[in-house]
Design an enzyme around this catalytic site. Structure first.
Site, PDB file in Angstrom:
ATOM      1  CG  ASP A 214      -1.627   1.159   1.616  1.00  0.00           C
ATOM      2  OD1 ASP A 214      -1.565   2.124   0.589  1.00  0.00           O
ATOM      3  OD2 ASP A 214      -2.442   1.289   2.272  1.00  0.00           O
ATOM      4  CD  GLN A 217      -0.690   8.751   4.118  1.00  0.00           C
ATOM      5  OE1 GLN A 217       0.012   9.605   3.953  1.00  0.00           O
ATOM      6  NE2 GLN A 217      -2.009   8.719   3.910  1.00  0.00           N
ATOM      7  CE  LYS A 240      -4.395   8.764   1.370  1.00  0.00           C
ATOM      8  NZ  LYS A 240      -5.242   9.601   2.200  1.00  0.00           N
TER       9      LYS A 240
END
Lengths: 420, 150
Positions: A214, A217, A240
């Site tokens: 993932d 971030q 993001k």
């Protein structure tokens, strides 16, 4: 120092300056909130968009909007070409081997759900295991729980230490002969921890276990090379990383995309349809049913161009410096405790203040124009791991400044003053 | 007074630091959990009702200053009132934090609850202020074991 070193340093300095000067390219940041200049420290929730991204999307709708992969007319060809160009840009951004390994989705959440659904159906049998970590976002927990329930499989969790790092001693024993996939975050959204995923992937592969990362971030903060990492899947969201909401990417190795069954059925994912038999399209189109978020993809492409120009390594250095400054400054505020003190972190400063609930900190900061996130950050298990109901989280992007950190620290003192 | 001082009045700060009736009640006739998943506020409200009268109220749990102080003030306010009076007070409180009460007089009439008037300037905090009240309402009116403000 050799001349080439000097060149590198000069080049690095030039990049640092260009990063510091880019703030004015983000129109949203030029505003006052509650009478104070906006300090936007909620970048881990979503990032702001540079003018270049906003313009690219507006231009698409003003000049090229049309459906893709369908029309013989010029507009459709132009839209198709723009959309497919972004696939090549994503390939280059991640250093994937082939552009057909890039699947456009709604965001990291959908990317993980796609893998859980399709890879899960392919590979998971009763009694099998899925391994995640104790610092996952809900989006990398719940899809696997749903799958485990359906398949009567078991979910295992790599524990984390008090510093907010993965327990690497416990990790190898959790890779068993029943483990079918390791799904793990590159950077923790609640703690900021950067996980040593290259090492984890190598350890999992040594036991024949594929790995999903993932990267939601990670991509806004650092250079990511999927061939170097050797991950099987890599998921992230455009919003993001300075692109629009509603579009994201699943990178998957070709062999998986060939083998995996489709995720959703519909237009564009087929070669031919009769009531007796449907022949699916080739990857990545097999996984892109229906009209995609074309305008969003164009925006993502503009964000990738923007980041390439700034240079991800320069962004990382700039942000490391900012995070170090913020970390040192916040420790001067009485009663502050940082949650997540990993040796390697990116972009996130999670904290609590003795005697003051994070939600109250958030309100006082908002009155001072400082936007932070408070709560469990869609990662309840990790917040509970630290025995807390919630934390306050400041998260940074390259357009943030040390002056903003100073305003944030001043607002924390104000919170102490107001709330005692 | 600034909006911030209006929100965090002394009454609220006091009740947050030293909440009243902050305890488990062994002989409660009803206990209900209230949860705000958005910010993690989590309280259990205990009531002891005799006929139509609330003879005791207490709560325990964790939350922000607004939610905790609200639970504390609520517990002090509704004790020894009838169920109908408590429900009426909830209605008034709800109008107060939504900014629907007009005029000083109407607000003053609410006594200690008037301290929550500043919440109306912070729409994101209305749920914090109302959590304990919603939980009490559930305890008094239905068979539910938990309520959520989401």
């Amino acid at each position: 120092m050799t001349p080439s070193d000097t060149d590198t340093v000069t080049e690095q300095f030039r990049k640092m300056v260009s990063i510091a000067g880019c703030r004015h390219q983000f129109p949203l940041l030029r505003q006052y909130v509650n009478g104070k200049p906006l300090v936007y420290f909620d970048n881990a929730a979503t990032s702001q968009k540079p003018q270049a991204v906003i313009d690219a999307m507006m231009r698409y709708y003003q000049e090229s909007n049309s459906n893709i992969h369908r029309g013989v007319h010029s507009l459709s060809e132009r839209a198709t070409q723009s959309y497919e160009e972004v696939r090549h840009k994503v390939r280059a951004f991640l250093n994937a081997r082939d552009h057909r390994e890039i699947v456009f989705v709604r965001g990291a959440t959908e990317a993980i759900n796609l893998v859980a659904h399709s890879f899960g159906r392919l590979a998971l049998r009763e009694g099998d295991e899925i391994l995640i970590s104790g610092m996952e976002h809900h989006s990398n927990i719940v899809p696997w729980q749903i799958l485990c329930e359906e398949r009567h499989a078991r979910l295992h969790v790599i524990p984390i230490t008090d510093a907010g790092e993965l327990d690497l001693e416990a990790f190898p024993a959790l890779l068993t002969e029943r483990t079918r996939i390791l799904a793990i975050t590159h950077v923790s959204n609640a703690l900021g921890t950067v996980n040593p995923i290259k090492q984890l992937i190598a350890q999992a592969h040594a036991k024949g276990i594929p790995v999903l990362v993932d990267g939601a971030q990670a991509v806004p903060h650092m250079h990511v090379d999927v061939q170097d990492l050797d991950c099987d899947f890599y998921a992230f969201s455009a919003h993001k990383m300075f692109g629009p909401t509603g579009v994201g990417v699943l990178y998957a190795k070709s062999r998986w995309l060939e083998e995996m069954p489709p995720y959703q059925g519909g237009g564009d994912m087929i070669k031919s349809v009769t009531f007796e038999k449907t022949i699916y399209n080739d990857p990545p189109y097999k996984f892109e049913a229906g009209t995609p978020n074309i305008g969003g993809c164009i925006g993502l492409g503009a964000a990738l161009d923007y980041l390439r120009e700034l240079n991800m390594d320069a962004i990382r250095r700039f942000e490391d410096d900012l995070l170090a400054y913020a970390t040192a400054r916040i420790l001067t505020v009485p009663g502050v405790r940082i949650i997540g003190t990993a040796r390697e972190k990116a972009g996130v400063l999670s904290f609590v203040m003795e005697g003051i609930h994070p939600h109250d900190i958030g309100t006082v900061l908002d009155v001072e124009g400082v936007a932070i996130r408070t709560g469990h950050h869609c990662a309840q298990p990790v917040v509970q791991r630290f025995g807390l109901p919630a934390t306050a989280r400041a998260s940074f992007a390259f357009y943030n400044t040390k002056e903003e950190v100073d305003a944030f620290i001043k607002a924390l003192h104000k919170a102490r003053e107001v709330l005692g | 007074m600034t909006a911030l001082n209006e929100l965090y009045q002394q009454v609220i700060l006091d009740h947050n630091k030293a909440p009243r009736n902050f305890r488990k009640m062994e002989d409660a006739t009803k206990r209900v959990e209230g949860y705000n998943p958005l910010c993690g506020d989590h309280f259990t409200v205990y009531v002891k009702v005799d006929g139509d009268r609330i003879v005791d109220v207490s709560f325990e749990g964790a939350g922000c200053a607004i939610s905790k102080a609200s639970a504390s003030v609520m517990s002090a306010m509704v004790k020894s009132r009838t169920v109908a009076e408590a429900e009426e007070l909830f209605g008034e409180f709800h109008r107060l934090v939504k900014g629907e009460l007009q005029g000083e007089e109407e607000i003053e009439r609410l006594g200690k609850l008037a301290a929550f008037a500043g919440v109306s300037e912070f729409p994101a905090r209305v749920k914090c202020a109302s959590l304990a009240w919603h939980t009490l309402h559930a305890a008094l009116s239905s068979s539910e074991q938990s309520v959520s403000t989401e």
